[in-house]
Design a protein around this motif. Structure first.
Motif, PDB file in Angstrom:
ATOM      1  N   LEU A   1       0.828  -1.208   0.000  1.00  0.00           N
ATOM      2  CA  LEU A   1       0.000   0.000   0.000  1.00  0.00           C
ATOM      3  C   LEU A   1       0.862   1.257   0.000  1.00  0.00           C
ATOM      4  O   LEU A   1       0.500   2.261  -0.624  1.00  0.00           O
ATOM      5  N   PHE A   2       2.000   1.216   0.689  1.00  0.00           N
ATOM      6  CA  PHE A   2       2.877   2.382   0.692  1.00  0.00           C
ATOM      7  C   PHE A   2       3.406   2.669  -0.717  1.00  0.00           C
ATOM      8  O   PHE A   2       3.502   3.825  -1.132  1.00  0.00           O
ATOM      9  N   TYR A   3       3.737   1.619  -1.452  1.00  0.00           N
ATOM     10  CA  TYR A   3       4.231   1.824  -2.813  1.00  0.00           C
ATOM     11  C   TYR A   3       3.126   2.293  -3.760  1.00  0.00           C
ATOM     12  O   TYR A   3       3.400   2.984  -4.742  1.00  0.00           O
ATOM     13  N   ARG A   4       1.878   1.887  -3.474  1.00  0.00           N
ATOM     14  CA  ARG A   4       0.796   2.134  -4.436  1.00  0.00           C
ATOM     15  C   ARG A   4      -0.119   3.297  -4.086  1.00  0.00           C
ATOM     16  O   ARG A   4      -0.769   3.864  -4.966  1.00  0.00           O
ATOM     17  N   ASP A   5      -0.196   3.652  -2.821  1.00  0.00           N
ATOM     18  CA  ASP A   5      -1.141   4.673  -2.369  1.00  0.00           C
ATOM     19  C   ASP A   5      -0.382   5.970  -2.082  1.00  0.00           C
ATOM     20  O   ASP A   5       0.471   6.019  -1.199  1.00  0.00           O
ATOM     21  N   ALA A   6      -0.698   7.016  -2.826  1.00  0.00           N
ATOM     22  CA  ALA A   6       0.012   8.293  -2.661  1.00  0.00           C
ATOM     23  C   ALA A   6      -0.275   8.952  -1.315  1.00  0.00           C
ATOM     24  O   ALA A   6       0.444   9.865  -0.912  1.00  0.00           O
ATOM     25  N   ARG A   7      -1.322   8.530  -0.599  1.00  0.00           N
ATOM     26  CA  ARG A   7      -1.660   9.122   0.695  1.00  0.00           C
ATOM     27  C   ARG A   7      -1.207   8.262   1.864  1.00  0.00           C
ATOM     28  O   ARG A   7      -1.606   8.494   2.993  1.00  0.00           O
ATOM     29  N   SER A   8      -0.406   7.240   1.608  1.00  0.00           N
ATOM     30  CA  SER A   8       0.060   6.371   2.688  1.00  0.00           C
ATOM     31  C   SER A   8       1.433   6.818   3.168  1.00  0.00           C
ATOM     32  O   SER A   8       2.031   7.757   2.640  1.00  0.00           O
ATOM     33  N   PHE A   9       1.951   6.105   4.172  1.00  0.00           N
ATOM     34  CA  PHE A   9       3.177   6.533   4.844  1.00  0.00           C
ATOM     35  C   PHE A   9       3.883   5.296   5.383  1.00  0.00           C
ATOM     36  O   PHE A   9       3.227   4.318   5.768  1.00  0.00           O
ATOM     37  N   PRO A  10       5.230   5.294   5.422  1.00  0.00           N
ATOM     38  CA  PRO A  10       5.938   4.095   5.885  1.00  0.00           C
ATOM     39  C   PRO A  10       5.975   3.923   7.400  1.00  0.00           C
ATOM     40  O   PRO A  10       6.754   3.130   7.912  1.00  0.00           O
ATOM     41  N   LYS A  11       5.159   4.643   8.116  1.00  0.00           N
ATOM     42  CA  LYS A  11       5.061   4.527   9.570  1.00  0.00           C
ATOM     43  C   LYS A  11       3.645   4.051   9.890  1.00  0.00           C
ATOM     44  O   LYS A  11       2.675   4.680   9.472  1.00  0.00           O
ATOM     45  N   TYR A  12       3.528   2.937  10.616  1.00  0.00           N
ATOM     46  CA  TYR A  12       2.211   2.330  10.802  1.00  0.00           C
ATOM     47  C   TYR A  12       2.153   1.608  12.143  1.00  0.00           C
ATOM     48  O   TYR A  12       3.156   1.457  12.843  1.00  0.00           O
ATOM     49  N   GLN A  13       0.942   1.154  12.478  1.00  0.00           N
ATOM     50  CA  GLN A  13       0.715   0.377  13.693  1.00  0.00           C
ATOM     51  C   GLN A  13      -0.045  -0.890  13.355  1.00  0.00           C
ATOM     52  O   GLN A  13      -0.858  -0.914  12.418  1.00  0.00           O
ATOM     53  N   ILE A  14       0.203  -1.931  14.136  1.00  0.00           N
ATOM     54  CA  ILE A  14      -0.526  -3.192  14.000  1.00  0.00           C
ATOM     55  C   ILE A  14      -1.181  -3.504  15.343  1.00  0.00           C
ATOM     56  O   ILE A  14      -0.537  -3.416  16.398  1.00  0.00           O
ATOM     57  N   GLY A  15      -2.459  -3.850  15.296  1.00  0.00           N
ATOM     58  CA  GLY A  15      -3.182  -4.257  16.493  1.00  0.00           C
ATOM     59  C   GLY A  15      -3.621  -5.704  16.381  1.00  0.00           C
ATOM     60  O   GLY A  15      -3.964  -6.174  15.290  1.00  0.00           O
ATOM     61  N   ILE A  16      -3.583  -6.425  17.485  1.00  0.00           N
ATOM     62  CA  ILE A  16      -4.006  -7.821  17.532  1.00  0.00           C
ATOM     63  C   ILE A  16      -5.026  -7.984  18.654  1.00  0.00           C
ATOM     64  O   ILE A  16      -4.787  -7.545  19.791  1.00  0.00           O
ATOM     65  N   VAL A  17      -6.166  -8.613  18.335  1.00  0.00           N
ATOM     66  CA  VAL A  17      -7.189  -8.921  19.339  1.00  0.00           C
ATOM     67  C   VAL A  17      -7.310 -10.438  19.425  1.00  0.00           C
ATOM     68  O   VAL A  17      -7.558 -11.103  18.415  1.00  0.00           O
ATOM     69  N   THR A  18      -7.111 -10.988  20.601  1.00  0.00           N
ATOM     70  CA  THR A  18      -7.270 -12.414  20.848  1.00  0.00           C
ATOM     71  C   THR A  18      -8.107 -12.590  22.114  1.00  0.00           C
ATOM     72  O   THR A  18      -8.373 -11.610  22.832  1.00  0.00           O
ATOM     73  N   PRO A  19      -8.524 -13.828  22.423  1.00  0.00           N
ATOM     74  CA  PRO A  19      -9.244 -14.035  23.688  1.00  0.00           C
ATOM     75  C   PRO A  19      -8.442 -13.633  24.922  1.00  0.00           C
ATOM     76  O   PRO A  19      -9.009 -13.411  25.994  1.00  0.00           O
ATOM     77  N   ASP A  20      -7.110 -13.514  24.763  1.00  0.00           N
ATOM     78  CA  ASP A  20      -6.266 -13.113  25.897  1.00  0.00           C
ATOM     79  C   ASP A  20      -6.229 -11.604  26.105  1.00  0.00           C
ATOM     80  O   ASP A  20      -5.754 -11.133  27.144  1.00  0.00           O
ATOM     81  N   GLY A  21      -6.684 -10.837  25.104  1.00  0.00           N
ATOM     82  CA  GLY A  21      -6.682  -9.388  25.261  1.00  0.00           C
ATOM     83  C   GLY A  21      -6.302  -8.661  23.984  1.00  0.00           C
ATOM     84  O   GLY A  21      -6.295  -9.239  22.893  1.00  0.00           O
ATOM     85  N   VAL A  22      -5.969  -7.384  24.147  1.00  0.00           N
ATOM     86  CA  VAL A  22      -5.702  -6.482  23.018  1.00  0.00           C
ATOM     87  C   VAL A  22      -4.279  -5.952  23.118  1.00  0.00           C
ATOM     88  O   VAL A  22      -3.835  -5.567  24.202  1.00  0.00           O
TER      89      VAL A  22
END
Length: 262
Positions: A221-242
């Protein structure tokens, strides 16, 4: 009492033909006329964020939802704000991601935080579930759209509902649906096919494999989307929490190969 047409008990005008004290005066050229027509004013988002990507994963041992978004706030076509976090933790079983107008996202976030405070004040042991916040957001966005004053956002609700992964999205018109893979913005056209292809090849993904797939998707997406940026976050939700990661960066950018990146 008036003598010869003059009332000595009333205040005179401030100047010739001017307003009297407590009176109303229309300045020349500013006469107010009731034309009977409505006034139309255009509305559009100002500072915006682009794609949010999310999908469910389950390998029989680990299951949950992985979600990611970059951290750019675009002021039109200007990459103006570089630390706009568009993922936020609602509680121990919900993450919400948002694309579109960042100010509207902050306003909705404040409303959700107030709902959390209300839940905590009740102290009854209950908290919002993903489907509840999904339904509430659908009603809120549809209500604002019906007033011709929409929140210019696409929201993604990722969570664990009764022990199972849950994923839904709502747009600014109040259109909502649930799915196993969701992308907003340009991610709907580019990111979703990438994730779908990877899941078809390996349906049972672990949490680490889901994270790696999101990293690859954000890179494309960074290579293809002119409004994107190489700084990002990832979130994970599991039964153990967030968990929501600290800002991550796309290293070793190879623009010479961007034409072949897919």
């Amino acid at each position: 009492m008036a003598h010869f047409g003059y009332d000595r008990f009333s205040a005179g005008p401030l100047w010739h033909n001017g307003p009297v004290l407590g009176g109303i005066y229309n300045f020349p050229g500013r006469q107010v006329e009731d034309s009977g027509r409505f006034i139309e004013r255009s509305k559009q988002p100002i500072t915006t964020g682009t794609s949010v990507m999310a999908f469910k994963f389950d390998n029989g041992v680990e299951k949950g939802v992985a979600i990611a978004s970059d951290m750019l706030g675009s002021y039109g076509s200007l990459a103006r704000f570089r630390d706009c976090r568009r993922l936020f933790k609602v509680n121990n079983q919900i993450i919400i991601g948002a694309g579109g107008d960042y100010a509207d996202f902050q306003y909705v976030q404040s409303m959700i935080e107030q709902k959390n405070i209300d839940d905590e004040c009740l102290d009854d042991g209950f908290s919002m579930k993903p489907k509840a916040i999904y339904t509430w957001l659908t009603n809120v966005l549809y209500n604002r759209r019906s007033k011709m004053d929409p929140f210019w956002n696409n929201f993604v609700v990722a969570g664990i509902q009764d022990g199972e992964p849950y994923l839904g999205t709502i747009d600014k018109l109040g259109t909502a649906y649930e799915d196993n893979i969701i992308g907003t913005g340009l991610g709907m056209q580019i990111g979703v096919p990438l994730i779908r292809e990877a899941i078809e090849k390996k349906p049972a993904m672990s949490k680490s494999e889901a994270q790696q797939l999101l990293v690859h998707t954000m890179e494309v997406l960074f290579y293809r989307d002119a409004r994107s940026f190489p700084k990002y976050q990832i979130g994970i939700v599991t039964p153990d929490g967030v968990t929501i990661s600290d800002p991550l960066y796309l290293d070793n950018q190879k623009w010479g190969f961007a034409h072949y990146k897919k």
